[in-house]
Design an enzyme around this catalytic site. Structure first.
Site, PDB file in Angstrom:
ATOM      1  N   ARG A 359      -5.322  -4.001 -15.653  1.00  0.00           N
ATOM      2  CA  ARG A 359      -6.362  -4.060 -14.797  1.00  0.00           C
ATOM      3  C   ARG A 359      -6.744  -4.632 -13.386  1.00  0.00           C
ATOM      4  O   ARG A 359      -8.282  -4.361 -12.526  1.00  0.00           O
ATOM      5  CB  ARG A 359      -7.969  -3.205 -15.384  1.00  0.00           C
ATOM      6  CG  ARG A 359      -7.643  -1.817 -16.942  1.00  0.00           C
ATOM      7  CD  ARG A 359      -8.632  -1.288 -17.300  1.00  0.00           C
ATOM      8  NE  ARG A 359      -9.674  -0.912 -16.892  1.00  0.00           N
ATOM      9  CZ  ARG A 359     -10.625  -1.320 -16.079  1.00  0.00           C
ATOM     10  NH1 ARG A 359     -11.137  -2.079 -16.703  1.00  0.00           N
ATOM     11  NH2 ARG A 359     -11.500  -0.602 -15.503  1.00  0.00           N
ATOM     12  N   TYR A 363      -7.524  -2.945 -10.079  1.00  0.00           N
ATOM     13  CA  TYR A 363      -8.694  -2.948  -9.870  1.00  0.00           C
ATOM     14  C   TYR A 363      -9.656  -4.051  -9.254  1.00  0.00           C
ATOM     15  O   TYR A 363     -10.881  -3.845  -8.787  1.00  0.00           O
ATOM     16  CB  TYR A 363      -9.718  -2.115 -10.712  1.00  0.00           C
ATOM     17  CG  TYR A 363      -8.260  -0.719 -11.823  1.00  0.00           C
ATOM     18  CD1 TYR A 363      -7.974   0.743 -11.109  1.00  0.00           C
ATOM     19  CD2 TYR A 363      -8.822  -0.355 -12.772  1.00  0.00           C
ATOM     20  CE1 TYR A 363      -7.318   1.567 -11.563  1.00  0.00           C
ATOM     21  CE2 TYR A 363      -7.727   0.356 -13.440  1.00  0.00           C
ATOM     22  CZ  TYR A 363      -7.568   1.283 -12.573  1.00  0.00           C
ATOM     23  OH  TYR A 363      -6.357   2.213 -13.160  1.00  0.00           O
ATOM     24  N   CYS A 390       5.727 -13.898 -13.316  1.00  0.00           N
ATOM     25  CA  CYS A 390       6.029 -13.798 -11.949  1.00  0.00           C
ATOM     26  C   CYS A 390       5.467 -13.385 -10.685  1.00  0.00           C
ATOM     27  O   CYS A 390       5.359 -13.128 -10.149  1.00  0.00           O
ATOM     28  CB  CYS A 390       7.597 -14.267 -12.015  1.00  0.00           C
ATOM     29  SG  CYS A 390       8.572 -14.476 -13.069  1.00  0.00           S
TER      30      CYS A 390
HETATM   31  N1  LIG Z   1      -6.867   3.805 -15.438  1.00  0.00           N
HETATM   32  C1  LIG Z   1      -8.572   3.532 -15.929  1.00  0.00           C
HETATM   33  C2  LIG Z   1      -9.140   4.658 -14.924  1.00  0.00           C
HETATM   34  C3  LIG Z   1      -8.399   5.907 -14.659  1.00  0.00           C
HETATM   35  C4  LIG Z   1      -8.656   6.568 -15.714  1.00  0.00           C
HETATM   36  C5  LIG Z   1      -7.632   8.447 -15.423  1.00  0.00           C
HETATM   37  N2  LIG Z   1      -8.901   9.376 -14.445  1.00  0.00           N
HETATM   38  C6  LIG Z   1      -9.158   1.963 -15.815  1.00  0.00           C
HETATM   39  O1  LIG Z   1      -9.051   1.821 -16.241  1.00  0.00           O
HETATM   40  O2  LIG Z   1     -10.107   2.454 -15.143  1.00  0.00           O
END
Ligand SMILES: N[C@@H](CCCC[NH3+])C(=O)O
Ligand SMILES: Cc1ncc(COP(=O)(O)O)c(C=O)c1O
Length: 462
Positions: A359, A363, A390
């Site tokens: 994550r 993101y 790496c």
């Molecule tokens: N995988 C995403 C959320 C999206 C979930 C699926 N619509 C996260 O870690 O925030």
């Protein structure tokens, strides 16, 4: 010691986390040293009582609010956040149903004994095999995501001589969520069918919206039963107003469909996305507040439209399992790096990284970390927790203050990793995925065992 001491309300730790007098930390009565001695690091630790409490909390909050306006609600636990057989059972024991997004997730829910009727199947590109299994298991709802899929589900139901219960997933134009990649109800992305009619050459609407076209198509097919309309607006949402706007838009679409066809669908799903605290001082969305506000908004909208309220459903994932989980790592190397502005950043490398939590890299998600194996009076320093991959983007925690004497062998805990950690884990650099260990009443239990290099080699045909 650093800020965000475990055990304080509003902070990103599960309810079972306590720091003892000697500075070591326990989770649900199990000392982290014992956890690590038995299960090694990295390890995902799941506080079962916390998971159950959040599952109950969401169900009770939404049931109370929606019953107060004369409707009712089903809560589906979104298995994509983390699904194991035990987790699916906990959800069911707390009165939740299970939402799945692939044949694999469906298989886990079924293995856990969740009846097909209490399972939903999502996906923007479900295979014939996935749809077929769902139909064969009597899955309670298949959420169709495209016009092509309406035809596909109808064909597969027809071949089996069954009627498929379907919802149509629509996009309402609401832009919500913690990051562009986890926002799902705006137009320019792959999920759902837009409720906006396409523009004609004169600028006015040119025919039905894709959402209405799909609903009309479902209604006329004898192999399909239209249960309702589904809208999921995004994930890690901390401003709840988007839920009200989207729910209202869906009720309008429902009323329009009823006016045109006489079919008033029974159910509306407003999806998941309820945001949690990742950092000390952050405040999670309050389920009671959201439930009350959404219930009031849909009640008012239904009255204006002159239609009775449908039954509702929601699909929280992160809000149930995210705060219940934490990851324990062992510190390996510690390296001070002088920045351009003269500050020093201490790079603290741990024995996992982007393979157990993608994550931050995907993101730019922010996390917190603390040394949990001992107390320290050392002055805190500016630190960055990094993994062992790496990749310079292999960051676990971008910025956190850790005790200045942080050193090899220290145990580090990163809270709020229960959702989308293990479920998005990879084997990058041939790292083995960590185990998921549940803790409850002073005892730990492995839910998913640690992978071994032998597991990985077994997949390689040579
Ligand atoms: N995988 C995403 C959320 C999206 C979930 C699926 N619509 C996260 O870690 O925030
Ligand atoms: C259709 C659907 N339902 C539920 C969820 C669960 O979201 P969250 O974990 O943010 O509650 C998602 C993921 O965002 C989703 O795509």
């Amino acid at each position: 010691m650093s800020t965000g001491l475990p055990g304080h309300p509003g902070e990103p730790w599960s309810r079972g986390v306590r720091r003892r007098e000697d500075g070591s930390v326990e989770v649900a009565g199990v000392d982290v040293h014992d956890l690590v001695a038995e299960h090694g690091t990295p390890v995902y630790v799941l506080d079962e009582a916390d998971f159950r409490a959040r599952a109950r909390g969401y169900r009770t909050a939404f049931e109370t609010a929606f019953r107060a306006v004369g409707s009712d609600v089903d809560v589906y636990y979104a298995g994509k956040a983390l699904l194991t057989v035990a987790v699916a059972r906990w959800a069911r024991e707390e009165g939740l149903r299970v939402d799945t997004a692939s044949g694999g997730e469906l298989a886990v829910a079924l293995r856990a004994g969740v009846p097909g009727a209490e399972i939903g199947l999502h996906g923007n590109n479900k295979s014939d095999a996935e749809i077929g299994r769902a139909l064969d298991e009597g899955v309670g709802r298949i959420i169709v995501d495209s016009l092509v899929e309406v035809e596909r589900v109808a064909r597969l139901a027809g071949e089996r001589g069954v009627v498929a219960p379907v919802m149509v997933r629509v996009t309402t134009g609401v832009h919500a969520g913690g990051h562009e990649y986890i926002s799902t109800a705006h137009e320019d992305q792959k999920f759902g069918l837009s409720i906006a009619a396409p523009r004609g050459t004169e600028g006015g609407p040119a025919g039905d919206s894709p959402a209405m076209a799909a609903l009309l198509d479902v209604v006329v097919r004898p192999e399909l039963h239209l249960l309702g309309i589904h809208s999921h607006i995004g994930s890690q949402i901390l401003d709840p107003s988007g839920f009200e706007v989207a729910a209202r838009a869906v009720l309008e679409l429902r009323a329009e469909l009823a006016a045109r066809t006489g079919v008033l669908v029974d159910e509306v799903d407003i999806g998941g996305g309820y945001g949690i605290a990742y950092l000390p001082g952050e405040v999670a969305l309050d389920p009671e507040r959201v439930a009350k506000d959404v219930a009031a908004a849909v009640d008012a909208a239904a009255a204006e439209l002159g239609t009775p309220l449908p039954r509702f459903s929601i699909e929280p994932g992160r809000a149930i399992v995210g705060p219940a989980g934490l990851t324990l790592y062992t510190v390996g190397t510690v390296k001070p790096v002088t920045l351009d502005d003269g500050r020093v950043r201490t790079y603290v490398s741990v024995d996992g990284g982007m393979s157990d939590n993608i994550r931050p890299a995907l993101y730019e998600a922010q996390y917190h970390a603390e040394v949990v194996g001992r107390a320290s009076d050392a002055e805190p320093v500016l630190a960055r927790v990094v993994g062992k991959h790496c990749e310079s983007g292999d960051i676990v925690v971008h910025e956190v203050r850790l005790p200045g004497d942080v050193r090899a062998g220290d145990l580090l805990a990163v809270p709020a990793t229960g959702a989308y950690g293990r479920s998005m884990a990879s084997n990058y650099n041939m790292l083995t995925r960590p185990p998921v260990v549940a803790v409850r009443d002073g005892a730990s239990r492995v839910l998913v065992r640690r992978e071994t290099v032998e597991d990985l080699l077994a997949l390689d045909e040579g």
